[in-house]
Design a protein around this motif. Structure first.
Motif, mmCIF file in Angstrom:
data_model
loop_
_atom_site.group_PDB
_atom_site.id
_atom_site.type_symbol
_atom_site.label_atom_id
_atom_site.label_comp_id
_atom_site.label_asym_id
_atom_site.label_seq_id
_atom_site.Cartn_x
_atom_site.Cartn_y
_atom_site.Cartn_z
ATOM 1 N N ALA A 289 84.019 -51.428 39.247
ATOM 2 C CA ALA A 289 84.638 -51.371 37.916
ATOM 3 C C ALA A 289 83.980 -52.370 36.972
ATOM 4 O O ALA A 289 83.671 -52.043 35.814
ATOM 5 N N PHE A 290 83.743 -53.595 37.449
ATOM 6 C CA PHE A 290 83.103 -54.603 36.609
ATOM 7 C C PHE A 290 81.661 -54.211 36.279
ATOM 8 O O PHE A 290 81.183 -54.449 35.166
ATOM 9 N N SER A 291 80.977 -53.596 37.236
ATOM 10 C CA SER A 291 79.592 -53.179 37.010
ATOM 11 C C SER A 291 79.525 -52.093 35.935
ATOM 12 O O SER A 291 78.668 -52.138 35.040
ATOM 13 N N VAL A 292 80.426 -51.119 36.013
ATOM 14 C CA VAL A 292 80.462 -50.038 35.018
ATOM 15 C C VAL A 292 80.844 -50.591 33.649
ATOM 16 O O VAL A 292 80.249 -50.229 32.626
ATOM 17 N N ALA A 293 81.820 -51.495 33.625
ATOM 18 C CA ALA A 293 82.256 -52.081 32.350
ATOM 19 C C ALA A 293 81.125 -52.865 31.691
ATOM 20 O O ALA A 293 80.894 -52.748 30.474
ATOM 21 N N ALA A 294 80.397 -53.654 32.485
ATOM 22 C CA ALA A 294 79.266 -54.413 31.943
ATOM 23 C C ALA A 294 78.163 -53.476 31.466
ATOM 24 O O ALA A 294 77.530 -53.719 30.425
ATOM 25 N N PHE A 295 77.942 -52.386 32.190
ATOM 26 C CA PHE A 295 76.929 -51.397 31.789
ATOM 27 C C PHE A 295 77.297 -50.760 30.444
ATOM 28 O O PHE A 295 76.466 -50.687 29.530
ATOM 29 N N VAL A 296 78.533 -50.310 30.316
ATOM 30 C CA VAL A 296 78.989 -49.671 29.069
ATOM 31 C C VAL A 296 78.909 -50.657 27.913
ATOM 32 O O VAL A 296 78.438 -50.313 26.810
ATOM 33 N N TYR A 297 79.336 -51.896 28.151
ATOM 34 C CA TYR A 297 79.319 -52.901 27.083
ATOM 35 C C TYR A 297 77.894 -53.140 26.593
ATOM 36 O O TYR A 297 77.646 -53.190 25.379
ATOM 37 N N ASN A 298 76.953 -53.289 27.502
ATOM 38 C CA ASN A 298 75.576 -53.585 27.108
ATOM 39 C C ASN A 298 74.901 -52.384 26.455
ATOM 40 O O ASN A 298 74.065 -52.555 25.560
ATOM 41 N N VAL A 299 75.250 -51.161 26.873
ATOM 42 C CA VAL A 299 74.720 -49.963 26.203
ATOM 43 C C VAL A 299 75.219 -49.918 24.766
ATOM 44 O O VAL A 299 74.444 -49.667 23.825
ATOM 45 N N LEU A 300 76.514 -50.149 24.567
ATOM 46 C CA LEU A 300 77.076 -50.160 23.218
ATOM 47 C C LEU A 300 76.449 -51.271 22.375
ATOM 48 O O LEU A 300 76.206 -51.084 21.178
ATOM 49 N N ASP A 301 76.205 -52.416 23.011
ATOM 50 C CA ASP A 301 75.600 -53.541 22.294
ATOM 51 C C ASP A 301 74.222 -53.160 21.759
ATOM 52 O O ASP A 301 73.880 -53.459 20.607
ATOM 53 N N VAL A 302 73.424 -52.493 22.621
ATOM 54 C CA VAL A 302 72.080 -52.076 22.193
ATOM 55 C C VAL A 302 72.150 -50.995 21.122
ATOM 56 O O VAL A 302 71.417 -51.024 20.130
#
Length: 343
Positions: A289-302
Motif C-alpha cells: 500500500a505504501f509503495s503504491v501510494a508513493a508511486f501515485v504521489y510521485n507520478v502526480l508530482d511529475v
C-alpha cells in the motif's frame, strides 16, 4: 576426467577416510557412531522425535567442505546400536535438522543484509551533511578550527559506516550462509547401516531435498530489490531533506507541506519494506500500500509540475528513475506476497 594437481593431492590425502568414484564424480564418506546419543542432541530429543545435534551437523559440513568441489558426497552413517530409535527416525531427523539449519542461515543472512544497509545509509547521511552543509556554510568559514573538526568527524563517520556496510554486505556474504547452503546441497545420497555393514535405510538427493523450500531466482531478485531499493529511497530522502534545509529561506508553506508528505510516505515505505523483507513487524503488511501510494504521489508530482521539471532536466530524469523504482518495488512486493501461504 582431468583435474588440477591440487585437487589430485586433496583426493590422495582424503583416501584414508573416504573413497572416490572418479567416473561418476562421487565421494563416499563413512561415519561411525557407537550409539544414537553420539549423533543426537539429547536435551531436546524424545523417543519418538530424535533431533540431530549442531555439533554433528558442523562435523558433516567440515567433511563435505574438505572434498573437492567437483564431487558430490555420499554419507554413510553406521550406528552400532540404534537403541530406542529407528533408523527411519534418524535419517528423517538428519534431513530435518540440515533443512532447518539452512533456513536459519538464510534468516541470519537477511538480518545481516538489513544491518549492512543501515550502515551504508548512516555513512551516506554523514557524507550528504558534510558536502551540502559545507556548501551552505553550516560549519562556518573555511579554514576555521570548528569547520575542520566537523568535516574530519564527518569523514570518519562516512567511511567507517560505508566500509562496514559494504564489507558486511559483500565481503562476508560467502562466510556462513552461502557456504552452508552450497555444502549441504552436495549430497548424492545419505544412508544408515548397522554394525555388520547392512544397508538399512537411505535417501537419494531427490528424496533428501524434495521438501525443501528454496528461494528461486525470481524470488531472490524480488527480495534483493525490495531491500536494495530502500538504499535508493533513503538516499533520495536524505538528499531532499538536507537540500531543502539548505534552501530553507526560499521555501513556501505549500512546498513544505508537499515535501513533508513525500518524505513521510518514503520513510513509511522504507520501514515497511524492511519489515516485509524480514517478515517481522506489523508494518510489513502495508508495504504494498505504501509503495503504491508513493508511486501515485510521485507520478502526480511529475505530471502536475511538468513546467518546473522542464527547467530542471536532471530533476526530471531523477524523478522518472524514482518512479520506475517504485513501480518495480510494488511488483516485487506483490510477487513475494503471492509466495506466502495462509495457516
Amino acid at each position: 576426467m582431468k583435474i588440477s594437481k591440487r585437487a589430485y593431492r586433496q583426493i590422495k590425502n582424503l583416501e584414508k577416510i573416504c573413497t572416490f568414484d572418479i567416473e561418476n564424480k562421487v565421494a563416499y564418506v563413512p561415519l561411525h557412531y557407537d550409539t544414537p546419543e553420539d549423533l543426537l542432541d539429547i536435551h531436546v530429543s524424545w523417543p519418538d522425535a530424535p533431533v540431530i545435534s549442531d555439533d554433528a551437523i558442523d562435523y558433516i559440513q567440515e567433511i563435505i567442505s574438505s572434498v573437492p568441489d567437483m564431487f558430490s558426497v555420499e554419507i554413510s552413517l553406521t550406528v552400532d546400536d540404534c537403541g530406542i530409535y529407528t533408523y527411519e527416525q534418524l535419517i528423517d531427523a538428519l534431513r530435518a535438522t540440515i533443512e532447518n539449519t539452512y533456513y536459519y542461515h538464510d534468516e541470519k543472512k537477511r538480518n545481516n543484509n538489513v544491518l549492512a544497509v543501515f550502515f551504508i545509509i548512516v555513512g551516506f547521511l554523514a557524507l550528504s551533511i558534510e558536502v551540502i552543509g559545507g556548501m551552505a556554510g553550516w560549519f562556518g568559514e573555511k579554514g576555521t578550527m570548528m569547520r575542520s573538526f566537523i568535516e574530519t568527524v564527518a569523514d570518519v563517520i562516512t567511511w567507517v559506516f560505508l566500509w562496514e556496510g559494504c564489507a558486511l554486505l559483500f565481503l562476508t556474504y560467502e562466510n556462513e550462509s552461502t557456504v552452508f547452503g552450497e555444502d549441504m546441497q552436495r549430497f548424492h545420497k545419505v544412508s544408515f547401516r548397522n554394525r555388520d555393514g547392512k544397508l538399512l535405510v537411505s535417501m537419494d538427493k531427490n528424496q533428501f531435498y524434495e521438501s525443501w523450500v528454496k528461494v528461486g531466482k525470481r524470488e531472490e531478485f524480488s527480495r534483493c530489490f525490495v531491500l536494495l531499493s530502500d538504499v535508493i529511497f533513503l538516499a533520495s530522502l536524505i538528499i531532499q531533506i538536507v537540500m531543502f534545509i539548505a534552501a530553507e529561506p526560499a521555501a513556501t508553506g505549500i512546498s513544505v507541506l508537499l515535501n513533508a508528505v513525500n518524505w513521510v510516505l518514503t520513510l513509511l515505505l522504507v520501514i515497511s519494506n524492511v519489515s516485509f523483507y524480514l517478515d517481522k513487524g506489523k508494518l510489513g503488511k502495508y508495504a504494498f500500500a505504501f509503495s503504491v501510494a508513493a508511486f501515485v504521489y510521485n507520478v502526480l508530482d511529475v505530471v502536475l509540475y511538468t513546467s518546473h521539471f522542464l527547467n530542471d532536466t536532471a530533476g526530471f530524469i531523477f524523478g522518472c528513475i524514482f518512479i520506475v523504482g517504485l513501480l518495480v518495488n510494488s511488483i516485487c512486493i506483490a510477487y513475494l506476497k503471492k509466495q506466502k501461504i495462509e495457516i
